[in-house]
Design a protein around this motif. Structure first.
Motif, short mmCIF file in Angstrom:
data_model
loop_
_atom_site.label_atom_id
_atom_site.label_comp_id
_atom_site.label_asym_id
_atom_site.label_seq_id
_atom_site.Cartn_x
_atom_site.Cartn_y
_atom_site.Cartn_z
N GLY A 1 75.28 58.71 36.57
CA GLY A 1 76.74 58.83 36.61
C GLY A 1 77.23 60.26 36.58
O GLY A 1 78.43 60.50 36.48
N LEU A 2 76.32 61.22 36.66
CA LEU A 2 76.70 62.62 36.65
C LEU A 2 77.47 62.96 37.91
O LEU A 2 77.14 62.49 39.00
CB LEU A 2 75.45 63.50 36.55
N GLN A 3 78.50 63.78 37.79
CA GLN A 3 79.28 64.19 38.94
C GLN A 3 79.19 65.70 39.09
O GLN A 3 79.05 66.42 38.12
CB GLN A 3 80.72 63.74 38.81
N VAL A 4 79.28 66.15 40.35
CA VAL A 4 79.24 67.58 40.64
C VAL A 4 80.53 67.97 41.33
O VAL A 4 81.23 67.15 41.92
CB VAL A 4 78.01 67.94 41.52
N TRP A 5 80.83 69.25 41.29
CA TRP A 5 82.08 69.78 41.84
C TRP A 5 81.82 70.46 43.18
O TRP A 5 80.84 71.16 43.36
CB TRP A 5 82.70 70.78 40.87
N PHE A 6 82.75 70.25 44.12
CA PHE A 6 82.74 70.92 45.42
C PHE A 6 84.11 71.55 45.64
O PHE A 6 85.10 71.13 45.06
CB PHE A 6 82.44 69.93 46.56
N TYR A 7 84.15 72.55 46.52
CA TYR A 7 85.41 73.21 46.84
C TYR A 7 85.82 72.85 48.25
O TYR A 7 85.06 73.06 49.20
CB TYR A 7 85.27 74.73 46.70
N ASP A 8 87.03 72.31 48.40
CA ASP A 8 87.58 71.97 49.71
C ASP A 8 88.37 73.18 50.19
O ASP A 8 89.42 73.51 49.64
CB ASP A 8 88.48 70.74 49.60
N GLN A 9 87.87 73.87 51.25
CA GLN A 9 88.51 75.10 51.71
C GLN A 9 89.87 74.84 52.35
O GLN A 9 90.77 75.68 52.25
CB GLN A 9 87.59 75.83 52.68
N ALA B 1 91.06 73.44 46.81
CA ALA B 1 91.01 72.74 45.54
C ALA B 1 89.59 72.24 45.29
O ALA B 1 88.83 71.98 46.22
CB ALA B 1 91.97 71.56 45.53
N LEU B 2 89.25 72.12 44.03
CA LEU B 2 87.98 71.55 43.62
C LEU B 2 88.11 70.04 43.56
O LEU B 2 89.18 69.50 43.25
CB LEU B 2 87.56 72.07 42.25
N TYR B 3 87.03 69.35 43.86
CA TYR B 3 86.99 67.90 43.70
C TYR B 3 85.59 67.54 43.26
O TYR B 3 84.64 68.27 43.49
CB TYR B 3 87.38 67.18 44.99
N ASP C 1 74.56 62.08 43.59
CA ASP C 1 73.68 61.65 44.66
C ASP C 1 74.33 61.65 46.03
O ASP C 1 73.72 61.27 47.02
CB ASP C 1 73.12 60.26 44.35
N SER C 2 75.59 62.10 46.16
CA SER C 2 76.25 62.15 47.46
C SER C 2 75.83 63.40 48.22
O SER C 2 75.39 64.38 47.65
CB SER C 2 77.76 62.12 47.29
#
Length: 65
Positions: free
Chosen positions: A39-47, A51-53, A58-59
């Motif tokens: 259930g761990l989630q990671v952060w990505f940045y949408d240029q 914004a971060l999401y 596992d995605s």
């Protein structure tokens, strides 16, 4: 009840209790040694949105924005 039957009953009860304790200890040990990344989630940045999401670990990017 004969003495032999009482002794056998006591030994069976003690054996069942011992098996229960061993199963409980093994399950506790397994949970203590678990990685904990379920259930761990990671952060990505949408240029484009600037914004971060966060998404599941596992995605695989790129994600639909």
């Amino acid at each position: 009840m004969s003495e032999r039957a009482r002794t056998v009953g006591t030994l069976l009860a003690a054996g069942a209790l011992l098996v229960g304790v061993v199963v409980l200890c093994i399950s506790r040990l397994r949970s203590a040694l678990a990685v904990g990344e379920e259930g761990l989630q990671v952060w990505f940045y949408d240029q484009s949105e600037r914004a971060l999401y966060k998404v599941g670990r596992d995605s695989i990017p790129p994600h639909e924005g």
